[in-house]
Design a protein around this motif. Structure first.
Motif, short mmCIF file in Angstrom:
data_model
loop_
_atom_site.label_atom_id
_atom_site.label_comp_id
_atom_site.label_asym_id
_atom_site.label_seq_id
_atom_site.Cartn_x
_atom_site.Cartn_y
_atom_site.Cartn_z
N PHE A 126 38.11 32.39 47.41
CA PHE A 126 39.18 31.78 46.63
C PHE A 126 38.64 30.54 46.19
CE2 PHE A 126 42.75 33.42 49.53
CZ PHE A 126 42.42 34.65 48.99
N PHE A 150 33.51 52.43 47.00
CA PHE A 150 34.32 53.27 47.73
C PHE A 150 35.23 53.67 46.94
CE2 PHE A 150 36.58 49.47 47.82
CZ PHE A 150 35.92 48.50 48.73
N MET A 160 43.19 42.73 54.97
CA MET A 160 43.58 41.51 54.71
C MET A 160 44.20 41.32 53.43
SD MET A 160 40.81 39.34 57.01
CE MET A 160 41.63 37.81 56.70
N LYS A 161 43.77 42.24 52.37
CA LYS A 161 44.44 42.23 51.09
C LYS A 161 43.58 41.17 50.48
CE LYS A 161 47.21 45.22 52.50
NZ LYS A 161 47.01 46.59 52.67
N ILE A 162 42.50 40.86 50.85
CA ILE A 162 41.81 39.94 50.07
C ILE A 162 40.49 40.58 49.36
CG2 ILE A 162 42.72 37.98 51.07
CD1 ILE A 162 40.04 37.52 52.59
N ILE A 163 39.95 40.20 48.23
CA ILE A 163 38.75 40.55 47.54
C ILE A 163 37.58 39.88 47.94
CG2 ILE A 163 37.75 41.18 45.64
CD1 ILE A 163 40.30 41.86 44.47
N ARG A 212 42.05 42.79 66.63
CA ARG A 212 42.01 44.06 67.34
C ARG A 212 40.68 44.83 67.16
NH1 ARG A 212 47.35 44.24 66.92
NH2 ARG A 212 47.09 45.92 65.02
N LEU A 258 42.00 32.18 56.81
CA LEU A 258 43.04 33.20 57.17
C LEU A 258 42.66 34.03 58.48
CD1 LEU A 258 43.39 34.79 53.77
CD2 LEU A 258 44.90 33.17 54.89
N TRP A 270 39.33 44.30 52.78
CA TRP A 270 40.03 44.51 51.66
C TRP A 270 41.37 45.17 52.23
CZ3 TRP A 270 38.33 46.02 46.16
CH2 TRP A 270 37.35 45.16 45.55
N GLY A 304 35.00 31.60 41.91
CA GLY A 304 34.81 32.72 43.06
C GLY A 304 33.71 32.81 44.02
N GLY A 362 33.86 36.23 46.07
CA GLY A 362 34.85 37.39 45.79
C GLY A 362 34.59 38.07 44.37
N ASN A 363 33.23 37.79 43.92
CA ASN A 363 32.94 38.39 42.48
C ASN A 363 32.70 39.68 42.62
OD1 ASN A 363 33.78 36.02 41.31
ND2 ASN A 363 32.08 34.70 41.66
N LEU A 369 34.98 45.21 39.25
CA LEU A 369 35.89 46.36 39.94
C LEU A 369 35.76 47.90 39.28
CD1 LEU A 369 39.27 44.29 39.70
CD2 LEU A 369 37.82 45.09 41.40
N GLU A 392 45.53 39.68 62.90
CA GLU A 392 45.50 40.32 64.06
C GLU A 392 44.74 41.75 64.28
OE1 GLU A 392 49.77 40.22 65.59
OE2 GLU A 392 49.85 38.32 64.69
N ARG A 394 35.21 47.31 53.26
CA ARG A 394 36.51 47.78 52.88
C ARG A 394 37.49 47.43 53.99
NH1 ARG A 394 37.15 54.15 50.97
NH2 ARG A 394 39.29 54.09 51.07
#
Lengths: 314, 314
Positions: B46, B314, B271-274, B33, B26, B268, B50, B305-306, B309, B29, B265
């Motif tokens: 993924f 944070f 990129m909206k991935i854990i 930046r 993945l 997360w 995990g 990604g383990n 939660l 942008e 953070r």
């Protein structure tokens, strides 16, 4: 009222393809096992601005004539649509004026300002938002881009389902959440055109079930005091959206708040992707067996991934 | 000591390809930046179980002769390697015996048991873990699969960088976190074989900097009381790993705990991935300008990604 057709979605797709992400379709063996179906997740949480909303805003902004574009665009929104219109306008190089309630989260205000849009603050009521936007329209001649009750916006949102089906081929069911109905109506148009036998089913929080009630009553029944963690689904159906939904949607089911949180957590833990509560609503419908998933190939559009990490429900 | 070569990684890749996920690469942008470089993220969060650990465990399990396989395998681990060995063994249809400290998180115990492995609990010390495993080896003739100091495991871990480079082509820098050195040594072998001019740089928490100190001293200096949120990086370097690192790694840099949390953070939110804290360590090195990213094409392996939660930083 002239409704969009699949042809408008195809045109929208050609128009916005240079600007949008073609988001991935992910699968998870463990989620399939837990829910008893073969699921295909269209990851609009990975879309620009973190939500499918960018597709519709982008189509609306890039559909403007040069003359319209020169005057700029406007909308009122406290959420993803505001950021989507702001970014699409920056990409076309035109002015965006966004009416936001003073109570909007700082992070949303910053995002919109960061894309170069001009923010006008107003009181946090629908009336104040509409009046303030009308004043801007009267003064500057801007084109309003409604977040869902808009021909070009619906056509743009329909491109997510088009991409999904292009990748998966046949599906038995396609699911989306429903708030104002922009994503659902666009999805239904693509699904019925490409897969006439595919059932289109929307899921809605029981605490904001205006689409469920409207669908069953055959007329729009607006939300009164909607209450749900799925903050993208608080709005009531638009007229154009409802007309498409009546024609092309097979069913709308409702889910509990507990199931939304459980579904959201399941997707985070099993798939390692961040989805917002609204995106978890169709998954919650499978968890609660509101539809029978066994042996079905089901496409689900994960609508967005914008969550406040400081305020998680688990 | 015979070290693996890129040829062993190619063989490993052919062997494990039917079982692993070819994880996506993945880009973002907005992260580019913010960090001033062109970044390519290989998403082992993924991967099955995990984490990248499944690649090495899978290669070790599927490399066994029929005779060895019949006796089963074993390892001691409280984390991702335990789950990786358990799942790989189930896929080959052989017995896995896992030594776990009684203090291991319930969720890890459940995962290992869920894959059908037999768990032997022991006191939470390295000595107890090693003694307990040795007893199982003596009694059952099982093959030990060490989590990183193992020829087949290193060869398996190297397949992640091979896939990454196959997808991106030329890279100026490739980065991984370093704990025991399994991922780093495998990555270095693939990188130097495929891209001789690519620099291989590892990042390590300052609170667990044994690899940094060992690299600079030219001999293994084990961890004493490592302390970091990156719980996958608490272990000390293995001998085989260190030998490869001395030959093929260009630099090791250290990062602060604050930067790890900030980097986690950022990934997360943007990129909206854990990703787990260990995965954020190379990103933290860019945030803290421990390497000059400007204008560089940088591949980063997101190791896993383990996360719990219920216990987020944070």
């Amino acid at each position: 009222m002239i409704l969009p057709t699949f042809n408008d979605i195809k045109e929208a797709h050609e128009r916005i393809q240079p600007y949008i992400h073609r988001t991935p379709v992910l699968t998870s063996e463990s989620v399939n096992r837990l829910l008893g179906a073969e699921l295909f997740f269209k990851c609009e949480n990975f879309q620009k601005v973190g939500a499918f909303k960018f597709r519709g805003a982008c189509n609306a902004v890039f559909s403007l004539t040069e003359e319209e574009a020169a005057k700029g665009v406007g909308t009122h929104s406290s959420g993803n649509h505001a950021a989507a219109v702001a970014l699409a306008s920056r990409l076309r190089g035109i002015k965006a004026r966004i009416v936001m309630p003073v109570t909007a989260p700082d992070i949303k205000k910053k995002a919109v300002a960061g894309y170069g849009a001009e923010i006008t603050y107003c009181a946090p009521t629908l009336e104040a938002r509409e009046t303030t936007l009308q004043q801007l329209i009267d003064k500057h001649g801007i084109t309003e881009i409604h977040p869902y009750n808009n021909f070009r916006v619906i056509s743009g949102q329909g491109t997510a389902a088009k991409e999904l089906i292009e990748e998966t081929g046949n599906l038995d069911i396609i699911m989306t959440p429903v708030g104002g109905g922009g994503l659902l109506s666009g999805t239904a148009l693509s699904a019925k055109a490409l897969l006439p036998n595919c059932r289109v089913i929307a899921a809605e929080p029981a605490g904001a079930d205006d689409a469920y009630r409207s669908f069953n009553a055959g007329r729009i029944i607006p939300s009164t005091q909607p209450n749900t963690i799925a903050d993208g689904l608080l709005t009531s159906l638009g007229e154009m959206n409802f007309a498409v939904i009546q024609q092309s949607v097979d069913d709308i089911v409702t889910v509990s708040e507990e199931a939304i949180v459980e579904a959201m957590r399941m997707i985070w833990e099993r798939m390692k992707i961040i989805i917002e509560p609204s995106s978890a609503v169709p998954v919650a419908a499978l968890l609660e067996k509101k539809i029978q998933p066994e042996g079905q190939k089901i496409g689900i559009i994960l609508s967005g991934g914008n969550v406040d990490l400081g305020k998680l429900p688990f």
